[in-house]
Design an enzyme around this catalytic site. Structure first.
Site, mmCIF file in Angstrom:
data_model
loop_
_atom_site.group_PDB
_atom_site.id
_atom_site.type_symbol
_atom_site.label_atom_id
_atom_site.label_comp_id
_atom_site.label_asym_id
_atom_site.label_seq_id
_atom_site.Cartn_x
_atom_site.Cartn_y
_atom_site.Cartn_z
ATOM 1 N N HIS A 370 67.362 21.842 23.750
ATOM 2 C CA HIS A 370 68.579 21.298 24.331
ATOM 3 C C HIS A 370 68.503 19.805 24.588
ATOM 4 O O HIS A 370 69.533 19.136 24.645
ATOM 5 C CB HIS A 370 68.912 22.020 25.641
ATOM 6 C CG HIS A 370 69.539 23.349 25.406
ATOM 7 N ND1 HIS A 370 68.816 24.477 25.182
ATOM 8 C CD2 HIS A 370 70.846 23.723 25.352
ATOM 9 C CE1 HIS A 370 69.630 25.493 24.989
ATOM 10 N NE2 HIS A 370 70.870 25.065 25.079
ATOM 11 N N GLY A 371 67.334 19.281 24.778
ATOM 12 C CA GLY A 371 67.273 17.846 25.011
ATOM 13 C C GLY A 371 65.863 17.370 25.253
ATOM 14 O O GLY A 371 64.987 18.144 25.637
#
Lengths: 522, 289
Positions: A370-371
């Site tokens: 996700h990041g």
């Protein structure tokens, strides 16, 4: 270009008019051109990245098809993984790992001096890279035939409705659909438009209306009351759901109008009664991707592998090194050795341990997907931890509920509330820019200081947000229980009335102007 | 019925519904007890006009009227920028003539806020000046409001008009005391500044000049900040000097005039208790009649 912009509406009308007036390969060419135009509108330079990624997996797919030599096939697959993950590593994670490595050196008393690169994160890179990788893995495993047509393959990778924020569509689902005889179909148009409009309601009305309150709560948690922060966290749970599922709905709706069927990506996840169910309803295309291409290869429910231990040791080493705590390291080593020793004597325990390890590794890597930040990794850790704890505690909790003779509807309600509560807790880390802000938010809520509605600033945002969430839930509950297609879509008067109502609600309650989707950054 | 007719029916329904809905919402706005509705309806005649952002709400009307014996009308709104205040004051003067006094908290010159200005779209049927200001600051919003009348009423200002449909908003002010967390954290707040926007200072200067030429007694003030916070603001004196230079009027600076914690709601706002003290200070210093 984003779906909720005037530019997109002009684009899509012009695109569809031409699309349905072309046939065969001309139509696929048009689709590819439209997709590149859509992506290039954001930054044309990164089209080359998509093109390179496409060419690599196309050529490796052809090579995989031409050889039966297992070693050679493994090398080709490895090359694909290295290339795809290499792109992802450079564009998404380079600075993150460089900074983290710097922190490690600092914790060892060394002072690193280097400059991180100013790399722009190409929109949607995580989505199309995973889509491309899944093709090569499927060809390697001989689950699908190789795609020899470069035009079809390129369009599969770059298909604009789902290019930048999913859903991640498998080659086995998508590529065969290019061979269909696609014609304008009013039924598809109606159901696709309905889903697109519903997605737009979720994004423009719900997600974007909740955003200012959430931003306010997380920007400076110290200056907000505990009630304000609590509402901010709950609103964020709905904001991210509506932002992401709204995009998915729009993508699926658009694809349906164009004659393609994409699988569902969200299925009312906040009605889940346990965390496993939550992950079968939230971002389904990613969770099933992780299950098929990570969890199962790690051993899944059948046992462990070298990968399970490797990733777990890697993730365990991170807090030890970053915190510079020898004692934490010793504790991890003792726990690991004790677990390993006990597992050698008890095969059932060994199997369970491996299942938990695989689960944790999958969720940790899912978080990292996700990041490029440790807060995302921690978010993944929490979800992995929830699922492990659920496997331990769940059966006893179920027995307890039955023992106190709680009716099934109340049991379901309690379970949903528990899952929602812990999901919201994990969202605090997901939303916070760093651990400091996350702990401030938690500290603020737990202080219960000024814990009444009178101390919430911007009550009008709360009223608007609550109204929109109520509308969302009402429609989702109705949709789950009633046959929308038979009741509304197939009756023209109801159909146009329902479309008009959505447009009125968006006009009256939508938030316009701040239209970037949260998941673009992933 | 052919699909094309259904599409036409859809557009017709959407448009008609929008206009009917817009008309209903406009009626709600027009008949609300919210301050701006009363103003545009012609029920806001007062001796004293109060102007400011959220800090301008410290001019708590019940106390103000009790202390001065003058009727008041408060045009303040949270985060209001000076250009919006300017349009509202001029609309007020057009409708009611010049008030005897106008008290302005000059910190409303510290920002441009096109988003809030756009929120006043629901009052554009009653004010050409507001419509022009919205077109100037957010043209898409103004055009959108012409296309969809439902959209014109999309925003916080409409919601407030709805909330105050049957109740007055003149007696609202923060009623809480500053939290212990805020008090303890003030030491760690990095030295803030109040940056005035030159265009907004110019707008204030023009308004002051025009109001004075109509015989309005204009009073410029800075209402109190929480003292430990105010002491950290680096440029309060420069800000005051800047406004004084632009307007040629004295600015009555109360930013550091109050020091009791119980009189503040947070760092920037006094509460109901604090308002009484503040207004008595204004009266004592001759700022208020």
């Amino acid at each position: 270009m984003v779906f909720n912009s005037v530019a997109f509406f002009v684009f899509i009308v012009a695109f569809l008019v031409v699309y349905f007036n072309l046939k065969g390969r001309m139509r696929i060419w048009w689709c590819l051109l439209g997709s590149y135009f859509f992506y290039g509108w954001w930054d044309w330079r990164f089209l080359s990245l998509i093109a390179i990624s496409t060419m690599i997996d196309y050529l490796l797919g052809l090579k995989l098809d031409q050889t039966d030599d297992s070693m050679k096939r493994k090398r080709l697959l490895g090359l694909s993984m290295v290339m795809n993950l290499g792109f992802l590593g450079v564009f998404k994670y380079f600075n993150f790992f460089a900074d983290s490595f710097g922190d490690v050196l600092l914790s060892m008393g060394l002072e690193p001096s280097w400059n991180t690169l100013h790399i722009i994160l190409p929109v949607g890179i995580s989505f199309y890279t995973f889509q491309s990788m899944s093709y090569t893995i499927d060809v390697y495993q001989r689950k699908i035939p190789v795609e020899k047509d470069l035009l079809r393959f390129s369009t599969f990778i770059a298909f604009f409705p789902q290019l930048v924020a999913g859903p991640i569509v498998r080659a086995s689902d998508f590529l065969p659909q290019f061979k269909r005889d696609i014609k304008w179909d009013w039924n598809r148009f109606h159901s696709g438009t309905a889903q697109f409009l519903w997605g737009m309601f979720k994004k423009v009305a719900v997600a974007d209306s909740l955003a200012p309150f959430v931003d306010h709560a997380f920007f400076d948690p110290v200056s907000n009351s505990s009630m304000h922060l609590l509402i901010g966290v709950i609103f964020y749970a709905f904001q991210i759901y509506c932002d992401f599922s709204g995009y998915s709905d729009m993508a699926i709706g658009l694809a349906r109008i164009m004659g393609f069927d994409f699988p569902e990506n969200f299925r009312t996840p906040y009605f889940s009664k346990n965390f496993s169910e939550f992950w079968s309803r939230w971002h389904i295309s990613l969770s099933s991707w992780l299950r098929d291409y990570l969890y199962i290869p790690l051993g899944g429910n059948r046992g462990g592998s070298f990968g399970s231990w490797f990733f777990m040791l890697f993730f365990m080493a991170i807090p030890v090194v970053l915190m510079g705590s020898v004692w934490l390291g010793i504790a991890f080593v003792i726990i690991s050795l004790a677990t390993w020793a006990y597992a050698q004597r008890n095969p059932a325990f060994k199997l369970q341990t491996f299942i938990y390890l695989n689960l944790m590794v999958t969720m940790l890597l899912g978080g990292l997907w996700h990041g490029a930040s440790w807060v995302f990794v921690f978010w993944g850790f929490l979800h992995g931890f929830y699922q492990v704890v659920q496997r331990f505690v769940g059966p006893y909790f179920g027995k307890f509920m039955r023992w106190i003779q709680m009716p099934s509807w109340a049991r379901d309600g309690v379970n949903m509330a528990i899952v929602f509560f812990f999901t919201c807790f994990a969202w605090i880390f997901f939303r916070s820019p760093d651990f400091h802000i996350a702990t401030e938010v938690i500290r603020g809520i737990a202080s219960f200081e000024n814990f009444d509605f009178a101390n919430v600033t911007n009550k009008f945002w709360v009223a608007r947000g609550a109204l929109l969430i109520a509308m969302l839930l009402a429609v989702e509950i109705a949709h789950a229980r009633l046959d929308y297609k038979a009741l509304v879509l197939e009756r023209p008067v109801f159909r146009i009335a329902s479309f008009a109502v959505i447009i009125w609600v968006i006009s009256f309650l939508g938030t316009f102007g701040s239209n970037a989707f949260i998941y673009f950054q992933f | 019925m052919k699909n094309i007719y259904w599409i036409l029916a859809f557009f017709l329904l959407t448009f008609t519904g929008d206009r009917i809905g817009g008309w209903m919402l406009e009626s709600l706005v027009e008949n609300s007890q919210f301050r701006y509705s009363r103003m545009y309806r012609g029920e806001a005649k007062a001796d004293m006009l109060l102007v400011g952002n959220s800090r301008g709400l410290s001019f708590y009307q019940p106390y103000m009227e009790e202390f001065t014996g003058k009727s008041t009308f408060n045009l303040s709104y949270s985060a209001m920028p000076m250009n919006l205040a300017d349009a509202l004051v001029r609309d007020y003067i057009d409708q009611y003539g010049a008030p005897e006094y106008m008290v302005v908290d000059v910190t409303l010159c510290d920002r441009l806020n096109p988003q809030l200005i756009a929120g006043f779209n629901c009052y554009t049927p009653f004010s050409k000046r507001l419509s022009e200001l919205i077109y100037e600051t957010s043209p898409k919003v103004q055009i959108g409001g012409q296309v969809s009348h439902l959209f014109r009423n999309n925003g916080e200002i409409f919601q407030r008009a709805l909330y105050y449909y049957n109740r007055l908003d003149e007696d609202w002010l923060l009623n809480r005391e500053i939290s212990t967390r805020l008090k303890s954290d003030v030491a760690s707040v990095e030295a803030p500044t109040v940056e005035l926007v030159p265009e907004m200072v110019e707008a204030l200067s023009r308004l002051v000049s025009d109001a004075q030429s109509m015989g309005v007694k204009v009073r410029l003030v800075v209402s109190p900040y929480y003292l430990p916070f105010a002491q950290k603001i680096q440029n309060l004196d420069e800000m005051v000097a800047q406004v004084e230079a632009a307007t040629g009027l004295e600015v009555f600076d109360y930013s550091r005039a109050m020091d009791r914690d119980v009189e503040f709601g947070d760092y920037q706002h006094i509460n109901v208790k604090g308002s009484k003290t503040f207004i008595s200070l204004l009266k004592h210093d001759g700022v208020l009649p």
